[in-house]
Write an enzyme that holds these catalytic residues in place. Structure first.
Site, short mmCIF file in Angstrom:
data_model
loop_
_atom_site.label_atom_id
_atom_site.label_comp_id
_atom_site.label_asym_id
_atom_site.label_seq_id
_atom_site.Cartn_x
_atom_site.Cartn_y
_atom_site.Cartn_z
N ARG A 1 0.91 -1.32 0.17
CA ARG A 1 -0.03 0.05 0.10
C ARG A 1 0.83 1.28 -0.04
NH1 ARG A 1 -3.71 -1.86 5.14
NH2 ARG A 1 -3.38 -3.99 4.65
N ARG A 60 12.07 -8.78 4.92
CA ARG A 60 13.16 -9.40 4.78
C ARG A 60 13.85 -9.45 3.48
NH1 ARG A 60 9.97 -14.29 7.70
NH2 ARG A 60 8.18 -13.58 5.90
N GLU A 89 8.55 -6.11 15.62
CA GLU A 89 9.05 -7.08 16.64
C GLU A 89 10.43 -7.38 16.20
OE1 GLU A 89 5.85 -9.93 17.53
OE2 GLU A 89 4.64 -8.16 17.67
N GLU A 104 -3.20 -9.87 19.57
CA GLU A 104 -4.51 -9.44 19.23
C GLU A 104 -5.55 -10.45 19.53
OE1 GLU A 104 -4.51 -6.58 15.42
OE2 GLU A 104 -2.76 -8.20 15.46
#
Length: 397
Positions: free
Chosen positions: A240, A283, A332, A383
């Site tokens: 996006r 990555r 993370e 979540e």
């Protein structure tokens, strides 16, 4: 078995993620994914004791229902079905209607469906998944947890666009924000880490994954966030574009592009993928950059620069700042991206602790800045636990 198990379902347009969450420990005792719905290769997969299992779905029929039915059969095979006390569903868009978790009934389903104009790829799929789960678990209470709910505390100056009030009143065009469940969770965990009540804590939460957003959290509440009317706004993401001049859309339409072509370009072919010309995966970008690829290097630079710019701008929304929080897949795990973002924030006094940054990966939380400098930390998001916990709280309310 525990009587604190909640089945969490995240139903997408062509997929369905599920996890069985113990709301006491926060652990997922079982998790899996249904994918490629609508295609001949539609499949449900799950892991038990590290071993992956797959079940191909029938080519014809409702793949959401088939997937839920297979999950039910799996839970019965494992002797877990009778221990589930509730079902929690992730819902991307609650508009202004839903400011907190609600119990699902026919009226709620209709209202979520009515918000489909705001999230055409997500909300209709959520309703399909909910109906499938209600059919499969007719005796269990089911709850909807909204990505947008946490951001309903934003002040009007943060959510109102600089457009005519007619567009807001007639069409609901405003900033809604997303990733609310993640920003909510990590801000609560961060408050514990710094040993302050969350209602006295102030953070800038940076959720970096294939979708990415920044949230200014003042006294535990969202006061601004980078995603907007849709999840296309704000940061550069995997595919996006994030923020761009809206006249570009008019320009492309005048050049003969169709509305669908413009939509696909900005949502599916931009971001890290578009700039690098290689991949949307962080990555892959870093590996190609280390091998001297110019497009990957530029994508990395833009991504880190834009995140740092948003962090800097969100200091305006706060009276003080306890910490920057990095979370989600990239936030993370990507040491180089966090390092570059902190370098871009050096004017504010941020200094990377290289050992701390290297240690805070792969599920490990930690502080990644040097002592006696402004604090940045990493907190793995969860979540599913929030969805399960809020469902459990409503069940017992």
């Amino acid at each position: 078995m525990s009587n604190s198990l909640v089945l969490v379902i995240n139903s997408g347009s062509s997929s369905l993620k599920f996890a069985l969450i113990d709301t006491v420990s926060g652990e997922a005792t079982l998790s899996g994914l249904g994918e490629c719905f609508g295609l001949p290769e539609a499949v449900v997969s799950w892991k038990i004791d590290g071993e992956k299992h797959e079940h191909m779905l029938e080519a014809e029929g409702n793949h959401h229902q088939q997937a839920v039915d297979r999950i039910v059969a799996l839970l019965e095979e494992l002797g877990m079905k009778q221990d589930i006390v509730a079902i929690g569903h992730r819902v991307v868009h609650g508009g202004e209607k839903f400011t907190k978790t609600v119990k699902i009934d026919e009226t709620v389903l209709e209202e979520i469906d009515n918000l489909s104009d705001l999230a055409p790829l997500h909300n209709p799929a959520h309703v399909i998944g909910m109906r499938a789960a209600m059919k499969a678990f007719p005796s269990l209470s089911q709850y909807a947890v909204f990505d947008t709910a946490f951001h309903q505390t934003m002040p009007a100056k943060a959510y109102t666009g600089a457009i005519s009030q007619k567009l807001y009143k007639e069409y609901g065009i405003r900033r809604y924000g997303f990733h609310g469940t993640s920003h909510y969770y990590v801000s609560r965990e961060a408050a514990k880490m710094i040993n302050k009540p969350v209602e006295d804590s102030n953070f800038i939460s940076v959720h970096l994954g294939n979708g990415a957003s920044v949230c200014a959290i003042k006294n535990g509440k969202s006061v601004d966030t980078s995603m907007g009317f849709t999840p296309l706004a704000g940061l550069m993401m995997g595919t996006r574009c994030g923020d761009l001049d809206p006249s570009i859309i008019e320009f492309l339409l005048k050049k003969g592009w169709s509305q669908q072509e413009v939509f696909d370009e900005l949502n599916k072919k931009s971001g890290l993928l578009g700039v690098s010309g290689l991949t949307s995966d962080c990555r892959g970008i870093i590996e190609a950059m280390e091998n001297g690829h110019e497009g990957a290097t530029l994508a990395f630079e833009i991504f880190c620069y834009r995140v740092a710019k948003y962090i800097g701008s969100y200091m305006v929304a706060l009276d003080e700042l306890d910490a920057i929080i990095f979370t989600a897949g990239i936030g993370e795990n990507s040491q180089p991206i966090r390092s570059k973002i902190l370098e871009n924030l050096k004017i504010f006094g941020y200094r990377e602790d290289e050992e701390g940054n290297a240690a805070a990966r792969f599920g490990n939380a930690g502080v990644i800045t040097k002592p006696n400098t402004p604090m940045a930390m990493v907190i793995p998001t969860n979540e599913e636990w929030v969805i399960a916990k809020e469902s459990m709280e409503l069940l017992h309310a």
